[in-house]
Design an enzyme around this catalytic site. Structure first.
Site, PDB file in Angstrom:
ATOM      1  N   ASP A 110     -53.682  47.287  49.755  1.00 17.41           N
ATOM      2  CA  ASP A 110     -52.438  46.524  49.719  1.00 17.41           C
ATOM      3  C   ASP A 110     -51.293  47.515  49.555  1.00 17.41           C
ATOM      4  O   ASP A 110     -51.330  48.354  48.648  1.00 17.41           O
ATOM      5  CB  ASP A 110     -52.427  45.553  48.537  1.00 17.41           C
ATOM      6  CG  ASP A 110     -53.388  44.391  48.714  1.00 17.41           C
ATOM      7  OD1 ASP A 110     -54.264  44.466  49.596  1.00 17.41           O
ATOM      8  OD2 ASP A 110     -53.271  43.418  47.955  1.00 17.41           O
ATOM      9  N   ASP A 159     -54.589  30.726  50.419  1.00 12.92           N
ATOM     10  CA  ASP A 159     -54.327  31.293  49.092  1.00 12.92           C
ATOM     11  C   ASP A 159     -54.010  30.126  48.167  1.00 12.92           C
ATOM     12  O   ASP A 159     -52.992  29.454  48.352  1.00 12.92           O
ATOM     13  CB  ASP A 159     -53.152  32.274  49.178  1.00 12.92           C
ATOM     14  CG  ASP A 159     -53.375  33.357  50.233  1.00 12.92           C
ATOM     15  OD1 ASP A 159     -54.529  33.810  50.377  1.00 12.92           O
ATOM     16  OD2 ASP A 159     -52.418  33.749  50.923  1.00 12.92           O
TER      17      ASP A 159
HETATM   18  O1  LIG Z   1     -53.072  40.215  48.515  1.00 14.79           O
HETATM   19  C1  LIG Z   1     -52.260  39.984  47.618  1.00 14.79           C
HETATM   20  O2  LIG Z   1     -52.424  40.433  46.457  1.00 14.79           O
HETATM   21  C2  LIG Z   1     -51.058  39.150  47.910  1.00 14.79           C
HETATM   22  C3  LIG Z   1     -50.205  38.843  46.888  1.00 14.79           C
HETATM   23  C4  LIG Z   1     -49.085  38.081  47.127  1.00 14.79           C
HETATM   24  C5  LIG Z   1     -48.823  37.651  48.404  1.00 14.79           C
HETATM   25  C6  LIG Z   1     -49.665  37.948  49.438  1.00 14.79           C
HETATM   26  C7  LIG Z   1     -50.795  38.690  49.220  1.00 14.79           C
HETATM   27  N1  LIG Z   1     -51.664  39.037  50.196  1.00 14.79           N
HETATM   28  C8  LIG Z   1     -51.816  38.680  51.549  1.00 14.79           C
HETATM   29  O3  LIG Z   1     -50.661  38.257  52.214  1.00 14.79           O
HETATM   30  C9  LIG Z   1     -51.046  37.282  53.140  1.00 14.79           C
HETATM   31  C10 LIG Z   1     -50.001  36.251  53.265  1.00 14.79           C
HETATM   32  O4  LIG Z   1     -48.853  36.790  53.853  1.00 14.79           O
HETATM   33  P1  LIG Z   1     -47.873  35.781  54.620  1.00 14.79           P
HETATM   34  O5  LIG Z   1     -47.714  34.626  53.712  1.00 14.79           O
HETATM   35  O6  LIG Z   1     -48.576  35.441  55.882  1.00 14.79           O
HETATM   36  O7  LIG Z   1     -46.640  36.563  54.795  1.00 14.79           O
HETATM   37  C11 LIG Z   1     -52.311  36.642  52.643  1.00 14.79           C
HETATM   38  O8  LIG Z   1     -53.198  36.439  53.713  1.00 14.79           O
HETATM   39  C12 LIG Z   1     -52.884  37.644  51.694  1.00 14.79           C
HETATM   40  O9  LIG Z   1     -53.961  38.323  52.325  1.00 14.79           O
END
Ligand SMILES: O=C(O)c1ccccc1N[C@@H]1O[C@H](COP(=O)(O)O)[C@@H](O)[C@H]1O
Length: 241
Positions: free
Chosen positions: A11, A130
């Protein structure tokens, strides 16, 4: 025991490999160069890399050039997520050569666009579900985005190929995965599920692997690897089937 795919996570926030707790902005622990971390997981035998642009997910900028550099340096399959919400960000993500992308917020806020890209790109598109309880969260996990099972039914009907299921309450905590959630999602869809959040031990990975017959295909491992709870080599051996 059937084989479970493992996806070590990198990340990226502000150019650094980090881990968060419950996905909360500001809870970062930094682990240095994302490229070095990704290359280390590749050298250890990973078949997949789970690569996340956290700034893009939070809306605090992006790490697009660095993400492209890391994805381009990998010989293994890359799953890319964070901030992929429109044609331009999807095109940039796919141009990295990644094997697939995860859509989070877009699946909650722009369902017509997500249906369109699922139809266009097939199994290059996965949706990240999520959740807190059974409520989906978007925009860096800061906003409610509807009911898990209603959204899952809609995405299934649109042909979504795969789901990455994260229990936000477990993510980054080393408290063990939410096996009940994984079982419930698997019971609600025929599509493969990738488990995310909470892995703390090889026994946790074995417990997730026991759900392969239910439909769990893989597990994302983050904090436990960075905290050296076990090595990736040990993890791959534990779930090799
Ligand atoms: O992975 C994390 O810790 C995380 C924390 C907070 C937000 C997102 C996170 N991870 C990844 O981001 C995508 C979502 O991104 P979006 O909403 O499409 O812009 C999600 O799939 C997590 O893998």
């Amino acid at each position: 025991m059937p084989k479970l795919e493992l996806l070590p996570a990198v990340d990226v926030r502000d150019g650094q490999a980090v881990r968060l707790v419950h996905g909360e902005s500001g809870s970062e622990t930094s682990y240095g160069s994302p490229l070095e971390a990704a290359l280390a997981w590749q050298r250890a035998g990973a078949e997949w890399l789970h690569l996340v642009d956290l700034d893009a997910a939070f809306g605090t900028g992006d790490n697009r050039a660095l993400i492209a550099e890391v994805a381009g340096a990998m010989d293994i399959k890359v799953e890319l997520s964070g901030g992929i919400r429109d044609d331009a960000s999807l095109a940039a993500a796919l141009a990295t050569g990644c094997r697939r992308v995860n859509l989070g917020t877009a699946a909650l806020e722009t369902p017509e666009w997500v249906a369109k890209v699922i139809a266009e790109h097939g199994d290059q598109i996965a949706v990240g579900l999520d959740v807190r309880g059974t409520t989906l969260r978007g925009r860096g996990w800061t906003r409610d985005g509807g009911d898990l099972y209603e959204t899952l039914a809609r995405l299934d009907s649109e042909g979504c190929a795969r789901y990455v299921v994260t229990d936000i309450a477990k993510d980054g905590t080393l408290q063990g995965p939410n096996l009940e959630l994984l079982k419930n999602v698997c019971a609600a869809t025929d599509k493969p599920v990738v488990a995310s959040g909470g892995v703390s031990s090889l026994d946790d990975l074995r417990a997730i692997a026991s759900l392969v017959p239910d439909g769990v295909e893989g597990a994302i491992v983050g904090k436990a690897l960075y905290a050296k709870a076990f090595t990736l080599e040990e993890a791959l051996q534990a779930v090799s089937g």
